[in-house]
Design a protein around this motif. Structure first.
Motif, mmCIF file in Angstrom:
data_model
loop_
_atom_site.group_PDB
_atom_site.id
_atom_site.type_symbol
_atom_site.label_atom_id
_atom_site.label_comp_id
_atom_site.label_asym_id
_atom_site.label_seq_id
_atom_site.Cartn_x
_atom_site.Cartn_y
_atom_site.Cartn_z
ATOM 1 N N ASN A 170 31.245 -28.593 31.106
ATOM 2 C CA ASN A 170 31.302 -27.136 31.108
ATOM 3 C C ASN A 170 32.699 -26.573 30.808
ATOM 4 N N LEU A 171 33.710 -27.167 31.419
ATOM 5 C CA LEU A 171 35.072 -26.662 31.236
ATOM 6 C C LEU A 171 35.584 -26.857 29.811
ATOM 7 N N TYR A 172 35.427 -28.064 29.314
ATOM 8 C CA TYR A 172 35.943 -28.362 27.973
ATOM 9 C C TYR A 172 35.097 -27.688 26.894
ATOM 10 N N ALA A 173 33.824 -27.467 27.166
ATOM 11 C CA ALA A 173 32.999 -26.729 26.208
ATOM 12 C C ALA A 173 33.555 -25.312 26.047
ATOM 13 N N ASP A 174 33.887 -24.688 27.163
ATOM 14 C CA ASP A 174 34.471 -23.341 27.089
ATOM 15 C C ASP A 174 35.824 -23.368 26.367
#
Length: 262
Positions: A170-174
């Motif tokens: 989730n974090l790296y996708a953002d």
DNA sequence: TGTGATGTTGAATG
DNA sequence: GCATTCAACATCAC
């Protein structure tokens, strides 16, 4: 914590603190995270054995034993590996620990118990059966472009889909969407080849930089999005206010306008 | 005290 | 089959 860069860092910890050291004793504090064996089986299988190597794919880490079986470590949301010597340094939510013959200990910490510890006899067959996609740092640009061709879903959904591409969370996708200036809900079938190549390039750059820095966020480049990733914060250099929405089933932060919806 | 959380799966729906 | 949404898992931190 554990997305690809974190798990790559755990891999280094495991290589350094577990591989090559005979296991003298195994202690299970909570068998909940053991998926296909009982605490007794877990202890019996590991005691006296030695890990001889590791393999990582996406967020999945495997320790290879001297009998060529593998132990899968998946860290869920809050899993962590903690090496220590003094019992007083045991992590608070330690679910199991390995004692080695040299006196050192490796603890597996996981407050939320979403981790998955799996005994794997045949790694290739296991990987196939799990339908895990190629590792996000191993995949070639061509394969990545092929992956996107014919897909119609949202950009973020693809980045998070471990069957398509293993490792991005989730974090790296953002982070990738922000740096690519693309709205996470952008449709894959609307992306130009340039967009797709940009996403690929940024994904490589972001993940490999994070791996190099051992997933230590404070050492990440100043212009990365993660530090603004909070509802209502003014984004970097007045580009707009950070918004929050549920996209691809996950809480998503982005800057409308700065990130173009395709 | 309620809310949200860096993950995955399986079921339900369209 | 594909895309999407939702609940469940279990618990902590703010």
């Amino acid at each position: 914590m554990p997305e690809l860069p974190e798990v790559a860092t755990y891999q280094k910890v495991f290589e350094r603190h577990a591989v090559g050291k005979p296991i003298r004793e195994v202690v299970v504090n909570d068998a909940k995270i053991l998926r296909n064996l009982t605490a007794e089986q877990f202890v019996e299988q590991l005691t006296g054995r030695t890990f001889i190597g590791t393999y990582r794919r996406g967020k999945f880490l495997f320790g290879e034993l001297d009998n060529h079986a593998y132990l899968q470590l998946h860290f869920g949301m809050t899993g962590d590996l903690v090496p220590y010597q003094d019992p007083a340094d045991a992590p608070r939510f330690e679910r199991f620990r390995l004692h080695f013959t040299d006196g050192s200990v490796l603890g597996f910490d996981d407050s939320r118990k979403f981790s998955h510890i799996v005994w794997v006899d045949d790694l290739p067959a296991y990987l196939l059966s799990r339908k895990l996609g190629p590792d996000a740092l191993e995949i070639s640009e061509d394969t990545f472009l092929q992956l996107l061709a014919g897909r119609k879903g949202q950009l973020k959904a693809l980045l998070l889909d471990q069957h398509a591409l293993a490792g991005v969370g989730n974090l790296y996708a953002d982070e990738i969407c922000f740096q690519a200036r693309l709205h996470p809900a952008s449709r894959l079938d609307g992306l130009s080849d340039e967009h797709k190549r940009l996403i690929f390039q940024l994904m490589q750059e972001i993940l490999s930089s994070a791996v190099e820095r051992l997933a230590y966020y404070r050492e990440y480049p100043e212009n990365w999005f993660w530090q603004w990733r909070q509802l209502g914060r003014p984004g970097p250099e007045g580009i707009g206010v950070v918004q929050r929405a549920t996209i691809a089933g996950r809480t998503t932060y982005f800057v409308e306008g700065w990130q173009v919806l395709v």
